[in-house]
Design a protein around this motif. Structure first.
Motif, PDB file in Angstrom:
ATOM      1  N   VAL A  20       0.764  -1.072   0.040  1.00  0.00           N
ATOM      2  CA  VAL A  20      -0.065   0.070   0.096  1.00  0.00           C
ATOM      3  C   VAL A  20       0.839   1.245   0.115  1.00  0.00           C
ATOM      4  N   LEU A  21       1.958   1.346   0.626  1.00  0.00           N
ATOM      5  CA  LEU A  21       2.798   2.456   0.702  1.00  0.00           C
ATOM      6  C   LEU A  21       3.546   2.569  -0.325  1.00  0.00           C
ATOM      7  N   TYR A  22       4.049   1.444  -1.031  1.00  0.00           N
ATOM      8  CA  TYR A  22       4.908   1.445  -2.352  1.00  0.00           C
ATOM      9  C   TYR A  22       4.235   1.938  -3.495  1.00  0.00           C
ATOM     10  N   LEU A  23       2.803   1.456  -3.429  1.00  0.00           N
ATOM     11  CA  LEU A  23       2.046   1.737  -4.716  1.00  0.00           C
ATOM     12  C   LEU A  23       1.528   3.204  -4.733  1.00  0.00           C
ATOM     13  N   GLY A  24       1.652   3.955  -3.220  1.00  0.00           N
ATOM     14  CA  GLY A  24       1.150   5.237  -3.421  1.00  0.00           C
ATOM     15  C   GLY A  24      -0.369   5.238  -2.957  1.00  0.00           C
ATOM     16  N   LEU A  25      -1.044   4.222  -2.337  1.00  0.00           N
ATOM     17  CA  LEU A  25      -2.387   4.533  -2.146  1.00  0.00           C
ATOM     18  C   LEU A  25      -2.575   5.517  -0.921  1.00  0.00           C
ATOM     19  N   VAL A  26      -1.563   5.570  -0.161  1.00  0.00           N
ATOM     20  CA  VAL A  26      -1.770   6.313   1.032  1.00  0.00           C
ATOM     21  C   VAL A  26      -0.841   7.681   0.451  1.00  0.00           C
ATOM     22  N   PRO A  27      -1.353   8.652   0.729  1.00  0.00           N
ATOM     23  CA  PRO A  27      -0.637  10.022   0.156  1.00  0.00           C
ATOM     24  C   PRO A  27       0.296  10.275   1.321  1.00  0.00           C
ATOM     25  N   ASN A  29       4.532  12.407   1.918  1.00  0.00           N
ATOM     26  CA  ASN A  29       5.547  13.200   1.303  1.00  0.00           C
ATOM     27  C   ASN A  29       6.269  12.742   0.117  1.00  0.00           C
ATOM     28  N   GLU A  30       6.541  13.352  -0.691  1.00  0.00           N
ATOM     29  CA  GLU A  30       7.151  12.908  -2.167  1.00  0.00           C
ATOM     30  C   GLU A  30       8.614  12.212  -1.829  1.00  0.00           C
ATOM     31  N   THR A  31       9.378  13.007  -0.677  1.00  0.00           N
ATOM     32  CA  THR A  31      10.702  12.544  -0.520  1.00  0.00           C
ATOM     33  C   THR A  31      10.725  11.031   0.321  1.00  0.00           C
ATOM     34  N   VAL A  32       9.655  10.963   1.020  1.00  0.00           N
ATOM     35  CA  VAL A  32       9.296   9.732   1.873  1.00  0.00           C
ATOM     36  C   VAL A  32       8.890   8.518   0.896  1.00  0.00           C
ATOM     37  N   GLN A  33       8.157   8.981  -0.006  1.00  0.00           N
ATOM     38  CA  GLN A  33       7.597   8.192  -1.136  1.00  0.00           C
ATOM     39  C   GLN A  33       8.650   7.691  -2.047  1.00  0.00           C
ATOM     40  N   ASN A  34       9.533   8.448  -2.484  1.00  0.00           N
ATOM     41  CA  ASN A  34      10.704   8.180  -3.453  1.00  0.00           C
ATOM     42  C   ASN A  34      11.904   7.610  -2.817  1.00  0.00           C
ATOM     43  N   ILE A  37      10.440   4.534   1.296  1.00  0.00           N
ATOM     44  CA  ILE A  37       9.769   3.259   1.032  1.00  0.00           C
ATOM     45  C   ILE A  37      10.366   2.309   0.299  1.00  0.00           C
ATOM     46  N   PRO A  38      11.059   2.620  -0.982  1.00  0.00           N
ATOM     47  CA  PRO A  38      11.772   1.541  -1.652  1.00  0.00           C
ATOM     48  C   PRO A  38      12.843   0.878  -0.961  1.00  0.00           C
ATOM     49  N   VAL A  39      13.722   1.421  -0.003  1.00  0.00           N
ATOM     50  CA  VAL A  39      14.453   0.651   0.633  1.00  0.00           C
ATOM     51  C   VAL A  39      14.071  -0.026   1.913  1.00  0.00           C
ATOM     52  N   LEU A  40      12.730   0.118   2.191  1.00  0.00           N
ATOM     53  CA  LEU A  40      12.576  -0.501   3.583  1.00  0.00           C
ATOM     54  C   LEU A  40      12.654  -1.959   3.470  1.00  0.00           C
ATOM     55  N   PRO A  41      12.405  -2.764   2.607  1.00  0.00           N
ATOM     56  CA  PRO A  41      12.766  -4.384   2.762  1.00  0.00           C
ATOM     57  C   PRO A  41      14.212  -4.555   2.903  1.00  0.00           C
ATOM     58  N   PHE A  42      15.082  -3.830   2.452  1.00  0.00           N
ATOM     59  CA  PHE A  42      16.535  -4.010   2.743  1.00  0.00           C
ATOM     60  C   PHE A  42      16.861  -3.454   4.359  1.00  0.00           C
TER      61      PHE A  42
END
Length: 92
Positions: A20-27, A29-34, A37-42
């Motif tokens: 949900v966070l990765y697909l941007g279904l929850v709005p 901040n753009e910095t947080v989103q880009n 969020i993509p590096v959270l699994p690592f």
């Protein structure tokens, strides 16, 4: 609920929240989103590895010695040496 079912349900919950966070279904901040969020699994994998390393280190640190087992092993070694000496085998 068994432990396997509980683990599976927790993994499913965490993965669905990440999706949900990765697909941007929850709005967000753009910095947080880009950038975050993509590096959270690592980050999660690294945290899990650190946890397991710390747990292993603690288990090694608090490893209990077994003086009774040491004495028993020494006794068995002496019996084996005596048996080999009786068969004319040099063990020294």
């Amino acid at each position: 609920m068994t432990r396997a079912q509980q683990t599976l349900s927790i993994l499913l919950l965490v993965s669905s929240l990440y999706l949900v966070l990765y697909l941007g279904l929850v709005p967000l901040n753009e910095t947080v989103q880009n950038e975050i969020i993509p590096v959270l699994p690592f980050y999660g994998l690294i945290c899990f590895a650190c946890y397991l390393g710390g747990r292993l280190g603690l288990a090694i640190l608090t490893f209990n010695d077994c003086p009774e087992a040491h004495k028993e092993l020494q006794k068995e070694i002496e019996q084996a040496r005596a048996d080999l000496r009786s068969k004319n085998v040099d063990v020294d």
